[in-house]
Design an enzyme around this catalytic site. Structure first.
Site, mmCIF file in Angstrom:
data_model
loop_
_atom_site.group_PDB
_atom_site.id
_atom_site.type_symbol
_atom_site.label_atom_id
_atom_site.label_comp_id
_atom_site.label_asym_id
_atom_site.label_seq_id
_atom_site.Cartn_x
_atom_site.Cartn_y
_atom_site.Cartn_z
ATOM 1 N NE ARG A 210 -4.133 1.891 0.290
ATOM 2 C CZ ARG A 210 -5.079 1.813 1.351
ATOM 3 N NH1 ARG A 210 -5.362 0.812 2.101
ATOM 4 N NH2 ARG A 210 -6.125 2.873 1.029
ATOM 5 N NE ARG A 248 -4.405 14.963 -10.614
ATOM 6 C CZ ARG A 248 -4.578 13.703 -9.812
ATOM 7 N NH1 ARG A 248 -5.759 13.844 -9.054
ATOM 8 N NH2 ARG A 248 -4.196 12.688 -9.777
ATOM 9 C CD GLU A 265 -5.400 10.181 -13.005
ATOM 10 O OE1 GLU A 265 -6.610 9.802 -13.297
ATOM 11 O OE2 GLU A 265 -4.507 9.627 -12.499
#
Length: 292
Positions: A210, A248, A265
Site C-alpha cells: 500500500r 487533471r 486524469e
C-alpha cells in the site's frame, strides 16, 4: 425545481481511500440550491434517470473492475447526463492513451506496453524504470526498479499478466525526487488550481504494498510552460474540450528539465478541495451549470 445531482463514489474497502472532499462538495451544492446526494456506482437500487447529472467523483475501485465500470457508464449515460461522458471515460481508463498524446505531439513520459503474452526480453539495463498497469490508480501494482532488480521486475510482470493486466514500462524520471509531480486541475473549462506532491515510488517498495498516493501535497502555482503543456494535452483528447467538465494533468520534469505529461486524469481525479478550500464555490457553480 432544484437540479438533482448524484455524486458518484464507490463502496468502502481496504484498498479504497476515503474521499475527504465529498461531504464538502455535497454541502456546497445543497447550499447552492441543488438536490445533491452521494451514491455508489454499482448500487443496483439507484435509479439514475432520477438525476439531472451523475458526477463521477471517487469511483476509486474502477481500475480493477474496469469492464463492469465501463458498462455502468454506458447504462448511466443512456438515462441521464454523465460527467465526464462515457466515451471520455473509456478512452482515459486505459493508460495507452499516453501513446495517443505522444502521437499528437504532446510531451509525455516515454512509455512501452507489454500485454499478456508479449515476450519480456529487454528490460532497461542502464537506468531505473517503473512498471505499472495501464488500468490503475493510487500507484496500485506500481513499482520502481534498478537494472539489478530484473528478476523481481519479471515476477511483477508475470503477476500482472496472470491477472490480465497490460503493463506499462517507463523510465524513472529522477527529477521527480527534486521538483516533485505537479497536478493542474481544470474544471468547467478553466484552470481551477494546481498542487505539487513528492515522489510516490520509493526504491525497494514492493509493487503490492500500500502506497501513499499523494505524499507531501502542497499548493502550487503553475509556470507558463506547465500550463501550456497541460493545455496541449487537453486539446489532444479525442472529444471536444467542451465535453470535459473536469480534468487533471499530472506533470513531471523530463531529462531536459521541461515538463512532460505523466498522466491525464479524466475519470475520477481527486480534486484536493481540502487543500484548496477557495475552489469549492467554483466547482459547485460549474457542476450546477452542467446539471442544467
Amino acid at each position: 425545481m432544484s437540479p438533482r445531482i448524484a455524486l458518484v463514489t464507490c463502496r468502502p474497502g481496504p484498498e479504497v481511500a476515503v474521499d475527504k472532499d465529498l461531504p464538502r462538495l455535497e454541502r456546497a451544492l445543497r447550499e447552492a440550491g441543488a438536490d445533491a446526494r452521494t451514491v455508489v456506482w454499482d448500487d443496483t437500487a439507484v435509479d439514475w434517470s432520477a438525476f439531472d447529472l451523475a458526477l463521477i467523483r471517487s469511483t476509486w475501485d474502477y481500475s480493477w473492475r474496469a469492464a463492469e465500470f465501463l458498462e455502468w457508464t454506458q447504462k448511466c449515460q443512456a438515462v441521464t447526463r454523465l460527467a465526464n461522458p462515457a466515451e471520455v471515460v473509456r478512452w482515459n481508463a486505459d493508460k495507452r492513451y499516453l501513446g495517443d498524446l505522444a502521437a499528437a505531439g504532446v510531451p509525455t513520459v516515454p512509455t512501452r506496453y507489454l500485454a499478456p503474452g508479449d515476450p519480456v526480453t529487454d528490460l532497461p539495463d542502464s537506468h531505473d524504470y517503473v512498471v505499472k498497469p495501464t488500468s490503475g490508480a493510487g500507484a496500485r501494482f506500481a513499482a520502481r526498479y534498478t537494472p539489478g532488480e530484473r528478476e523481481t521486475a519479471l515476477r511483477h510482470l508475470e503477476r500482472m499478466h496472470a491477472e490480465g493486466f497490460t503493463a506499462m514500462l517507463q523510465p524513472y524520471m529522477p527529477a521527480v525526487d527534486v521538483s516533485g509531480e505537479r497536478a493542474l486541475q481544470f474544471f468547467g473549462g478553466r484552470l481551477l488550481h494546481a498542487s505539487r506532491k513528492g515522489a510516490v515510488l520509493a526504491p525497494g517498495t514492493p509493487y503490492d504494498a500500500r502506497k501513499v498516493a499523494h505524499p507531501r501535497l502542497e499548493p502550487w502555482t503553475p509556470t507558463p510552460t506547465e500550463l501550456a503543456v497541460a493545455e496541449r494535452a487537453l486539446a489532444a483528447v479525442p472529444v471536444p474540450t467542451a465535453d470535459l467538465l473536469y480534468a487533471r494533468v499530472d506533470l513531471v520534469d523530463g531529462e531536459d528539465g521541461r515538463p512532460v505529461v505523466m498522466e491525464l486524469e479524466l475519470v475520477e481525479p481527486n480534486l484536493f478541495l481540502s487543500l484548496h478550500p477557495g475552489s469549492v464555490a467554483g466547482v459547485a457553480e460549474a457542476v450546477l451549470g452542467a446539471a442544467g
